[in-house]
Design a protein around this motif. Structure first.
Motif, PDB file in Angstrom:
ATOM      1  N   LEU A  54       1.066   3.991  28.324  1.00 43.99           N
ATOM      2  CA  LEU A  54       1.036   5.386  28.775  1.00 43.99           C
ATOM      3  C   LEU A  54       1.327   5.512  30.262  1.00 43.99           C
ATOM      4  CD1 LEU A  54      -1.973   6.716  26.687  1.00 43.99           C
ATOM      5  CD2 LEU A  54       0.447   7.284  26.387  1.00 43.99           C
ATOM      6  N   THR A  55       0.927   4.496  31.053  1.00 45.68           N
ATOM      7  CA  THR A  55       1.296   4.491  32.471  1.00 45.68           C
ATOM      8  C   THR A  55       2.810   4.531  32.627  1.00 45.68           C
ATOM      9  OG1 THR A  55      -0.723   3.342  33.177  1.00 45.68           O
ATOM     10  CG2 THR A  55       1.200   3.147  34.609  1.00 45.68           C
ATOM     11  N   TYR A 101       4.055   8.118  31.300  1.00 43.98           N
ATOM     12  CA  TYR A 101       3.698   9.157  32.266  1.00 43.98           C
ATOM     13  C   TYR A 101       4.546   9.027  33.536  1.00 43.98           C
ATOM     14  CZ  TYR A 101      -0.553  10.926  29.916  1.00 43.98           C
ATOM     15  OH  TYR A 101      -1.436  11.535  29.053  1.00 43.98           O
ATOM     16  N   SER A 102       4.809   7.793  33.962  1.00 43.29           N
ATOM     17  CA  SER A 102       5.614   7.581  35.176  1.00 43.29           C
ATOM     18  C   SER A 102       6.996   8.199  35.044  1.00 43.29           C
ATOM     19  CB  SER A 102       5.749   6.079  35.470  1.00 43.29           C
ATOM     20  OG  SER A 102       4.501   5.488  35.750  1.00 43.29           O
ATOM     21  N   ARG A 139       7.643  10.683  32.909  1.00 43.74           N
ATOM     22  CA  ARG A 139       7.472  12.046  32.403  1.00 43.74           C
ATOM     23  C   ARG A 139       8.150  12.224  31.044  1.00 43.74           C
ATOM     24  NH1 ARG A 139       8.188  15.643  37.995  1.00 43.74           N
ATOM     25  NH2 ARG A 139       6.540  14.545  39.152  1.00 43.74           N
ATOM     26  N   ASP A 188       2.178   9.102  20.910  1.00 47.20           N
ATOM     27  CA  ASP A 188       1.517   9.196  22.216  1.00 47.20           C
ATOM     28  C   ASP A 188       0.191   9.946  22.077  1.00 47.20           C
ATOM     29  OD1 ASP A 188       3.763   8.122  23.880  1.00 47.20           O
ATOM     30  OD2 ASP A 188       4.765   9.902  23.121  1.00 47.20           O
ATOM     31  N   ALA A 238      -0.891   9.742  36.755  1.00 53.44           N
ATOM     32  CA  ALA A 238      -0.502  11.085  36.316  1.00 53.44           C
ATOM     33  C   ALA A 238      -1.621  12.115  36.307  1.00 53.44           C
ATOM     34  CB  ALA A 238       0.094  10.994  34.911  1.00 53.44           C
ATOM     35  N   PRO A 280      -3.842  12.783  34.040  1.00 56.54           N
ATOM     36  CA  PRO A 280      -3.752  13.549  32.793  1.00 56.54           C
ATOM     37  C   PRO A 280      -5.002  14.389  32.565  1.00 56.54           C
ATOM     38  CG  PRO A 280      -4.119  11.201  32.358  1.00 56.54           C
ATOM     39  CD  PRO A 280      -3.828  11.318  33.807  1.00 56.54           C
TER      40      PRO A 280
END
Length: 394
Positions: A222-223, A226-227, A229, A236, A280, A282
């Motif tokens: 997820l890193t 998210y990086s 976008r 996910d 991010a 989140p």
């Protein structure tokens, strides 16, 4: 609850007592940053018959006999070290940018040796031509062809984070990962029953490999997304739901080895969660920030491990709790930090693939575990702590 978050200065003093003799003499911060980065660069292989050019040496320890390490030519610690340096580069003095760029460029030449031509979006933990399984192991070497590991999401995600390729590659990788999510080929058989049919990402890409879910691996995946976008899909969302509930129930403390068989220790799980948050911010993580701060502090109170202290302090800063006093790091004693037996970031346990209830039964047994560490990555974590403290204004 009012006592859960206490003055951070107390924990600086506490940590100094617990690991006295490792952090002591005061050095100019700029000198220490230069020292650590150049120390990392000096560890990078130029040529070796075992490691590929650009790699960082790492070591494998058999849990029952940790005093007898073996060289291990996995690519994972090279990717971890390079991703850390890439993230820190904007905070480095301009004079050190060429050193950082050189490290990243040399490492890039090693990654193809861990990638199958027919699978250009993924990477393996060990070299693929010829395949390796626990290199330097006399007993396991004959089985390397029939028991070679499939590519995995952890190595692939970390290498992509280290390389920072164009968006098109990560979009293709994102779509590829969905093909191996839980329930696509088979349901997971070794996590909590509630999540058996939740389509989160699996650690492995092999169709015949049992589905495996790991807290830190999902944080890394997820890193990456998210990086970049990347628009989130149902896989996910399922992965986020699983992480959300593991964090909300504090299972990263109470059941760390079960939810993260490849990392297994609460300080390392907290570090991954904090890194994901910093990437991010989140929305789904916001309710847990104070909780993660509290638990990081609790771990600090009970550790005498320098590496754990470093990653917990870095995690606290990422989570918004900056200590007023910085630990002083003595360059003459950095080797002692690297060589502490507890400087273990990653582990391989044969129990990870077992179905329930065998997985839980085998978790405490050391004879089926190997620990992995890398001095260069410990140096990168020290560098990360120093620069995070300097530039993290909370």
């Amino acid at each position: 609850m009012q006592q859960e978050i206490v003055d951070m200065r107390i924990f600086v003093l506490l940590t100094g007592v617990l690991i006295s003799g490792i952090f002591s003499r005061s050095y100019a911060q700029s000198d220490l940053v230069s020292f650590l980065l150049r120390r990392i660069a000096s560890r990078q292989m130029m040529y070796d018959s075992f490691y590929h050019t650009g790699m960082f040496p790492s070591y494998r320890f058999y849990a029952p006999f940790p005093g007898k390490p073996k060289h291990d030519n996995n690519i994972f610690f090279t990717a971890l070290t390079c991703y850390t340096i890439r993230q820190l580069k904007p905070w480095l003095p301009d004079s050190l940018h060429p050193v950082a760029d050189s490290i990243l460029q040399r490492a890039a030449s090693a990654y193809p040796f861990y990638q199958k031509p027919q699978h250009p979006l993924t990477y393996n933990f060990w070299p693929i031509n010829p395949p390796e399984v626990f290199p330097n192991s006399v007993l396991l070497k004959p089985f390397r062809y029939i028991n070679a590991l499939p590519d995995d999401a952890d190595d692939a995600s970390m290498i992509w984070l280290a390389l920072h390729p164009p968006d098109s590659i990560i979009l293709a990788y994102h779509a590829y990962m969905a093909q191996y999510a839980n329930t696509i080929h088979q349901p997971i058989r070794n996590t909590y029953r509630t999540y058996k049919h939740l389509p989160f990402y699996s650690t492995w890409f092999g169709k015949k490999m049992p589905v495996d879910v790991d807290f830190c691996v999902l944080c890394n995946v997820l890193t990456l997304f998210y990086s970049y976008r990347i628009p989130l899909n149902k896989y996910d969302s399922a992965s986020i739901r699983w992480l959300n509930e593991m964090i909300g129930s504090r299972r990263y403390l109470s059941d760390a080895a079960y939810i993260s068989p490849h990392y297994a220790r609460p300080p390392v799980l907290i570090y991954h969660a904090a890194r994901l948050w910093q990437t991010a911010h989140p929305e789904w993580m916001k309710p847990y920030i104070k909780q993660l701060q509290t638990d990081a502090i609790r771990c600090l109170q009970h550790t005498n491990c320098a590496m754990d202290s470093i990653i917990l302090y870095t995690s606290l800063m990422r989570l918004g709790a900056k200590p007023e006093v910085m630990m002083q790091i003595d360059p003459d004693r950095i080797e002692a930090i690297e060589q502490q037996p507890c400087a273990i970031f990653f582990e391989a346990g044969f129990y990870a693939m077992l179905r329930n209830p065998f997985k839980r039964w085998f978790i405490p047994l050391g004879f089926i575990k190997y620990y992995f560490s890398s001095p260069a990555y410990v140096d990168a974590l020290l560098l990360e702590y120093i620069l995070t403290y300097k530039f993290n204004d909370n």
